[in-house]
Design a protein around this motif. Sequence first.
Motif, PDB file in Angstrom:
ATOM      1  N   ILE A 136     -10.461  30.765 -16.810  1.00 33.93           N
ATOM      2  CA  ILE A 136     -11.220  30.041 -15.783  1.00 33.93           C
ATOM      3  C   ILE A 136     -11.282  28.550 -16.129  1.00 33.93           C
ATOM      4  CG2 ILE A 136     -13.586  29.702 -14.910  1.00 33.93           C
ATOM      5  CD1 ILE A 136     -13.837  32.737 -14.777  1.00 33.93           C
ATOM      6  N   PHE A 137     -11.335  28.215 -17.427  1.00 34.15           N
ATOM      7  CA  PHE A 137     -11.287  26.801 -17.821  1.00 34.15           C
ATOM      8  C   PHE A 137      -9.854  26.275 -17.893  1.00 34.15           C
ATOM      9  CE2 PHE A 137     -15.699  27.138 -19.580  1.00 34.15           C
ATOM     10  CZ  PHE A 137     -16.224  26.108 -18.829  1.00 34.15           C
ATOM     11  N   ALA A 150      -9.785  19.609  -5.937  1.00 36.30           N
ATOM     12  CA  ALA A 150      -8.857  18.802  -6.749  1.00 36.30           C
ATOM     13  C   ALA A 150      -7.980  17.918  -5.866  1.00 36.30           C
ATOM     14  CB  ALA A 150      -7.993  19.711  -7.609  1.00 36.30           C
ATOM     15  N   HIS A 167     -11.486   9.369 -10.631  1.00 34.19           N
ATOM     16  CA  HIS A 167     -10.883  10.581 -11.173  1.00 34.19           C
ATOM     17  C   HIS A 167     -11.868  11.324 -12.059  1.00 34.19           C
ATOM     18  CE1 HIS A 167      -7.672  13.231 -11.995  1.00 34.19           C
ATOM     19  NE2 HIS A 167      -7.716  13.015 -13.291  1.00 34.19           N
ATOM     20  N   LEU A 199      -5.009  21.408 -12.408  1.00 35.50           N
ATOM     21  CA  LEU A 199      -5.615  20.678 -11.299  1.00 35.50           C
ATOM     22  C   LEU A 199      -6.166  19.296 -11.652  1.00 35.50           C
ATOM     23  CD1 LEU A 199      -7.593  23.639  -9.667  1.00 35.50           C
ATOM     24  CD2 LEU A 199      -5.451  22.645  -8.878  1.00 35.50           C
ATOM     25  N   LEU A 200      -6.728  19.135 -12.854  1.00 33.89           N
ATOM     26  CA  LEU A 200      -7.502  17.906 -13.084  1.00 33.89           C
ATOM     27  C   LEU A 200      -6.693  16.801 -13.760  1.00 33.89           C
ATOM     28  CD1 LEU A 200     -10.813  19.596 -14.191  1.00 33.89           C
ATOM     29  CD2 LEU A 200     -10.198  18.739 -11.957  1.00 33.89           C
ATOM     30  N   PHE A 219      -7.201  27.035 -16.210  1.00 37.25           N
ATOM     31  CA  PHE A 219      -6.549  26.792 -14.914  1.00 37.25           C
ATOM     32  C   PHE A 219      -6.855  25.389 -14.375  1.00 37.25           C
ATOM     33  CE2 PHE A 219      -6.922  27.253 -10.186  1.00 37.25           C
ATOM     34  CZ  PHE A 219      -5.573  27.106  -9.930  1.00 37.25           C
ATOM     35  N   PRO A 220      -8.129  25.018 -14.187  1.00 36.83           N
ATOM     36  CA  PRO A 220      -8.350  23.649 -13.675  1.00 36.83           C
ATOM     37  C   PRO A 220      -7.909  22.573 -14.663  1.00 36.83           C
ATOM     38  CG  PRO A 220     -10.465  24.692 -14.192  1.00 36.83           C
ATOM     39  CD  PRO A 220      -9.412  25.746 -14.325  1.00 36.83           C
ATOM     40  N   VAL A 221      -8.137  22.797 -15.960  1.00 37.08           N
ATOM     41  CA  VAL A 221      -7.841  21.752 -16.944  1.00 37.08           C
ATOM     42  C   VAL A 221      -6.348  21.408 -16.946  1.00 37.08           C
ATOM     43  CG1 VAL A 221      -7.658  21.363 -19.432  1.00 37.08           C
ATOM     44  CG2 VAL A 221      -9.827  22.057 -18.450  1.00 37.08           C
ATOM     45  N   VAL A 269       0.896  24.645  -8.963  1.00 38.40           N
ATOM     46  CA  VAL A 269      -0.446  25.242  -8.971  1.00 38.40           C
ATOM     47  C   VAL A 269      -0.391  26.724  -8.589  1.00 38.40           C
ATOM     48  CG1 VAL A 269      -2.782  25.056  -8.039  1.00 38.40           C
ATOM     49  CG2 VAL A 269      -1.447  23.003  -8.425  1.00 38.40           C
ATOM     50  N   TRP A 288      -9.455  24.427  -6.266  1.00 36.41           N
ATOM     51  CA  TRP A 288      -8.142  23.886  -5.864  1.00 36.41           C
ATOM     52  C   TRP A 288      -8.316  22.839  -4.770  1.00 36.41           C
ATOM     53  CZ3 TRP A 288      -3.287  27.324  -4.330  1.00 36.41           C
ATOM     54  CH2 TRP A 288      -2.155  26.515  -4.323  1.00 36.41           C
ATOM     55  N   THR A 301      -4.947  33.417 -11.744  1.00 38.59           N
ATOM     56  CA  THR A 301      -6.414  33.455 -11.756  1.00 38.59           C
ATOM     57  C   THR A 301      -6.902  34.664 -10.960  1.00 38.59           C
ATOM     58  OG1 THR A 301      -6.320  31.054 -11.742  1.00 38.59           O
ATOM     59  CG2 THR A 301      -8.468  32.046 -11.384  1.00 38.59           C
ATOM     60  N   ALA A 321     -16.045  25.376 -12.632  1.00 34.31           N
ATOM     61  CA  ALA A 321     -15.552  26.322 -13.644  1.00 34.31           C
ATOM     62  C   ALA A 321     -16.718  26.874 -14.464  1.00 34.31           C
ATOM     63  CB  ALA A 321     -14.544  25.631 -14.557  1.00 34.31           C
ATOM     64  N   PHE A 354      -2.700  29.730  -9.841  1.00 34.14           N
ATOM     65  CA  PHE A 354      -3.719  30.235  -8.912  1.00 34.14           C
ATOM     66  C   PHE A 354      -3.598  31.764  -8.785  1.00 34.14           C
ATOM     67  CE2 PHE A 354      -4.976  31.263  -4.522  1.00 34.14           C
ATOM     68  CZ  PHE A 354      -6.279  30.788  -4.532  1.00 34.14           C
TER      69      PHE A 354
END
Lengths: 119, 519
Positions: free
Chosen positions: B510-511, A48, A55, B518-519, B513-515, B58, A45, B65, A66, B62
């Motif tokens: 786990i993948f 990010a 980016h 966050l990203l 969440f960021p995908v 988020v 987090w 997670t 991850a 979070f």
Amino acid sequence: MDHSTETPAAHGAHDSHDAPVDLAKSIRLYLKVGGYLILFTCITWAVALIDFGSHALNIGIGLAIATFKVALVSLIFMHLNHERGLVYKVLLFTVIFGAAMMFLFVLAYLDPIKASLTN
Amino acid sequence: MEIPYTVTARPDTGLYNAKVGIWLFLASEVMLFGGLFSSYVFLRIGADFPWPRHELHVLPGFINTMVLIGSSVTVLSAWASLKARRYGWFQINMLITLLCAAAFMCIKGYEYYGKFHHYSVIMQDGSVLDGHRPSDHPENYAPESHNGDKVALTDVNAISLNLAKSEASFLKHLRVSAAADKPYAEAPAGTVVKVRTPDGTEAELNQDWVKSLKKSYRNLENVRSDLAIIKERIDSPAKQIAEMKAAVTGTYPIPFDAAKAEKLTAQAVELRASSKEKIKTLEDKIAELEQANPVAKAATLNLQVVGAPLTFLVDERDFAKYNAKEIIFRDDVVLTGTVKNDAIPLNADVIDLRQSKDPEKSLVWKYYPQLKDPFFKHKEEVTGQFVKKHPEHANDFEKDLDWQHEALRVEIEELVAEDVYKKLEEPGEAINIERSDKRFYSNFSPSRSPYYAIYFLMTGLHGLHVIGGAIVLGYFLLTGRAMYKRNPEHLANRVEVGGLFWHFVDLVWIFLFPVFYLL
């Protein structure tokens, strides 16, 4: 993971069904790994929110963390650090085909759908 | 029958059978989610719109997670407890795992609820306004009232049907005025709609009546088409002769074949004579059918409403088009009256001009003129900071996606003082977007954009896995005692296999969440 740090619980899964298990030790290890996973979630987090200039770099770092977390879960929680050969053989094929599928998007670059076709 | 190798390892694989099974299953699951992640990459690199970043809250993701990691630890502890022959500990840990699964789904439900009640209007010029519908405010909630995705048509006194296509399904949109603040209440069951047909008779307009008219019309059309086929056959020789005559002087002249023409003429005479009887029968049949049900004579049937004019509230997706006086359905039903309340009421919370042709002249300022100055002031501030940070982009910052995201997509909360924003969010302050100004209107459901489509697809599928895993683990918890007494190692193996699936579910998240977040 080193064989010497293996928990009796994990060990008992394969070798001796009636071996006494040190419950407290097992749970301590799982809690420790769980703690690491939570820590790395926080790091994901935080990372990010940092601007690394590109980016793509943010995406790369996020996915690298991850992947590390996934490695922790599969090696320790799923006992892949100490499993029979057959499982690795199955997973080898999974990794090969899974990776091939993830790179299918290369085809979109090689054979793009032209804007004129959609107009 | 005893199932072999549920407890002991099979000599050739070195594993008990369920474990081989679960790993093969997980391998196929990796391919399933791998395919979806691959689709995500395709959609993202091919997107012709700004791919949403940091648009999801988020915190819920979070927390989820954390919840899944916690449940992974407890499901392992439950298994280790069985290995240590501590059934009480197994129960406690498994119960916590199931509570975590429930918490995960509740948080997911909360997130979905928020998305389904958040709306987005894409204007004709590409500007976007996100926000809430005033009717979604609890104090103003009246589901039967006008909601923005519907068009109200009052004073309906004429209804036109196409008997070849139309259904009576438009009647489900019939509304009645229940009170001053509920002008579009559902029509009570058994509401009768009386209409006058062109020949002056009155009828009750309902599903059965329309069905019977359509049936009569279809029967009539079948006979008419039989007659048409025969007449065409009789006319065919004459047509062929005409074509032959025309071909004589054509670009590629063909000499006139007099013998063939003579033969064709004879054929026509013969056909006419032999079909006379048949034609007469069909013509009589048509006359008989037309007389039996004169209303169903032609495809178009214009009906006049008897008594008080009707009111309809029609979902936008159910009609083909409309104008100030008519709503035309996809099945050719035309309702004639007066269109009212076709505006889209919205309490906006985000202005996004990234896709706007000209932000200065955006349609947004027609509805929020007071926000134009704060918006451009904010844009200037962001630009100043951005150029300071990235001096190399001083001349081409407008192409930078980060700059666009910061400067052109702004939460209204950031533009005005807190009390002003609160006031803007009140139902009474909602803007009414003219329907002709919008290009697209939807809540944040899969139809909003490919991003939300794949977000719901992947998180939804993952959620189903959570539910499936929880059912299996819950079964072990509820029915495990008997097996524990009989053969505790068997139960431990079952829990291990269930646990492996559970870790996989954690691993996918786990993948995810960021995908997505966050990203």
